[in-house]
Design an enzyme around this catalytic site. Structure first.
Site, short mmCIF file in Angstrom:
data_model
loop_
_atom_site.label_atom_id
_atom_site.label_comp_id
_atom_site.label_asym_id
_atom_site.label_seq_id
_atom_site.Cartn_x
_atom_site.Cartn_y
_atom_site.Cartn_z
CE1 TYR A 79 49.09 125.87 36.47
CE2 TYR A 79 48.64 128.09 37.27
CZ TYR A 79 48.35 127.05 36.42
OH TYR A 79 47.34 127.18 35.51
CB SER A 89 48.39 130.74 34.71
OG SER A 89 47.54 131.09 35.80
CE LYS A 106 50.02 127.19 33.24
NZ LYS A 106 49.84 126.38 32.01
N1 LIG Z 1 40.93 126.97 33.81
C1 LIG Z 1 41.56 128.12 34.09
O1 LIG Z 1 40.96 129.11 34.57
C2 LIG Z 1 43.01 128.24 33.81
C3 LIG Z 1 43.66 129.42 34.22
C4 LIG Z 1 45.00 129.58 33.92
C5 LIG Z 1 45.67 128.58 33.22
N2 LIG Z 1 45.02 127.44 32.88
C6 LIG Z 1 45.77 126.43 32.12
O2 LIG Z 1 44.99 125.97 31.05
C7 LIG Z 1 45.39 124.63 30.71
C8 LIG Z 1 44.17 123.74 30.63
O3 LIG Z 1 43.63 123.58 31.94
P1 LIG Z 1 42.11 123.26 32.25
O4 LIG Z 1 41.64 124.34 33.13
O5 LIG Z 1 41.38 122.96 31.00
O6 LIG Z 1 42.25 121.96 33.19
P2 LIG Z 1 42.04 120.40 32.87
O7 LIG Z 1 42.58 119.67 34.05
O8 LIG Z 1 40.64 120.16 32.48
O9 LIG Z 1 42.93 120.15 31.58
C9 LIG Z 1 44.28 119.81 31.61
C10 LIG Z 1 44.47 118.56 30.78
O10 LIG Z 1 45.86 118.28 30.65
C11 LIG Z 1 46.00 116.87 30.71
N3 LIG Z 1 47.37 116.53 31.13
C12 LIG Z 1 47.92 116.70 32.35
N4 LIG Z 1 49.17 116.25 32.36
C13 LIG Z 1 49.44 115.80 31.10
C14 LIG Z 1 50.59 115.24 30.49
N5 LIG Z 1 51.72 115.04 31.18
N6 LIG Z 1 50.53 114.91 29.18
C15 LIG Z 1 49.37 115.09 28.48
N7 LIG Z 1 48.25 115.60 29.02
C16 LIG Z 1 48.29 115.97 30.31
C17 LIG Z 1 44.97 116.43 31.73
O11 LIG Z 1 44.68 115.04 31.62
C18 LIG Z 1 43.79 117.34 31.41
O12 LIG Z 1 42.88 116.75 30.50
C19 LIG Z 1 46.41 124.24 31.76
O13 LIG Z 1 47.72 124.44 31.26
C20 LIG Z 1 46.14 125.19 32.91
O14 LIG Z 1 47.26 125.37 33.74
C21 LIG Z 1 43.70 127.25 33.16
#
Ligand SMILES: NC(=O)c1ccc[n+]([C@@H]2O[C@H](COP(=O)([O-])OP(=O)(O)OC[C@H]3O[C@@H](n4cnc5c(N)ncnc54)[C@H](O)[C@@H]3O)[C@@H](O)[C@H]2O)c1
Length: 303
Positions: free
Chosen positions: A166, A153, A170
């Protein structure tokens, strides 16, 4: 123009019940991959569980004519990670691709951060990636092929208020991916990191006016490329958001050399701080060896 196909490839996508992970699972399956759709189905803070999250994505893939199985194991324990990889091996005979995407948030300022929020975030993001990737790496090494995508991230790579747990987790993934890239090179295992920006349940309140322009589907093409056989890059980091794709890197600048055998004081550092910090002429080392290669001639007095 390449025609990226995943026919006969087996992929694990963690956290694929929604958000970004769902788009990766759908796209890989549409391009022929057999996909393990893993998701615990909990809330954004990691509490709770719901098996229907992963199953719904599997149903959608199957309805579209694709191949997928659901996994509801948590990535956050060694047993969970092993079970996810075992699901791929039992269902499809191998694992070629791991997209480490599962994630939670427990944002607190550093002064207020509690140990439980540190542990929960490290367990899912950092240790979870170890727990899934290590058994998968062993299978890939045996088969002489593998692709890892880790989800870092910009909050870690660049920093963001209120996200020490976090951000540290990351950035830890960058170190993990770098070493996997080195250890996996001989077995055609490539490992890269993405820093996505996308509208999901995790970010919808943070993005404000940006939200409409940063669909998860605009991150998917980069992840799909990095997961594919066409990907020749490894050991790299990419930013992806709103249709802009860009390399992020850790560079090493030439710096200031005090001279062979010189003794150096803090005052010398102060006097030379501008040259120490100068960015011109940097390299992007791919290992400690690359750094030492530049240092050795200086130490030997050859430069
Ligand atoms: N959306 C953004 O702008 C953004 C930015 C930087 C990083 N991220 C990273 O991208 C990834 C996806 O995030 P997102 O934005 O789609 O959010 P999201 O919450 O929609 O997706 C995360 C998913 O991970 C699942 N999850 C959580 N803990 C778990 C576990 N212990 N075992 C299995 N599954 C688990 C959740 O149920 C969820 O469906 C994450 O790692 C997040 O930190 C997202």
């Amino acid at each position: 123009m390449t025609d990226i196909s995943f026919v006969e490839r087996v992929a694990i996508v963690t956290g694929a019940g929604g958000g970004l992970g769902k788009t990766y699972a759908l796209e890989l399956a549409a391009r022929g991959a057999s996909v393990v759709v893993n998701d615990l189905g909990g809330a954004t803070d990691g509490t709770g569980a719901d098996a229907s999250a992963a199953q719904k994505v599997v149903d959608e893939i199957v309805a579209n004519g694709g191949t997928a199985v659901a996994s509801h194991d948590s990535v956050s324990t060694p047993e969970g990670g092993a079970a996810i990889v075992q699901t791929a091996v039992d269902s499809f005979g191998k694992v070629d691709i791991v997209i480490n995407n599962a994630g939670i948030l427990r944002d607190k300022t550093f002064a207020k951060l509690e140990n439980k929020d540190l542990e929960a975030v490290l367990d899912v993001h950092l240790k979870g990636a170890f727990y899934v990737s290590q058994p998968a790496f062993r299978v890939m090494k045996e088969n002489g092929y593998g692709r890892f995508v880790f989800t870092a991230s910009n909050a870690g790579v660049f920093g963001n208020f209120g996200q020490t747990n976090y951000g540290a987790a990351k950035m830890g993934l960058v170190g993990l991916s770098n070493v996997i890239a080195i250890e996996g090179a001989k077995a055609n295992i490539k490992s890269n990191v993405i820093c996505p920006i996308a509208r999901t349940r995790m970010t919808e309140e943070l993005l404000g006016p940006l939200a409409d322009s940063v669909s998860p589907e605009l991150v998917t093409p980069l992840v799909t490329y990095l997961a594919s056989e066409s990907c020749e890059q490894t050991h790299e980091i990419f930013s992806a958001g709103g249709g802009r794709y860009a390399r992020v890197f850790v560079g090493l600048a030439p710096g200031w050399f005090a001279g062979k055998g010189a003794s150096v004081s803090a005052d010398d550092i102060a006097a030379n701080i501008d040259q120490i910090r100068a960015q011109d002429g940097y390299i992007v080392p791919n290992s400690i060896a690359d750094e030492l290669q530049g240092l050795l001639p200086l130490l030997k007095g050859e430069k």
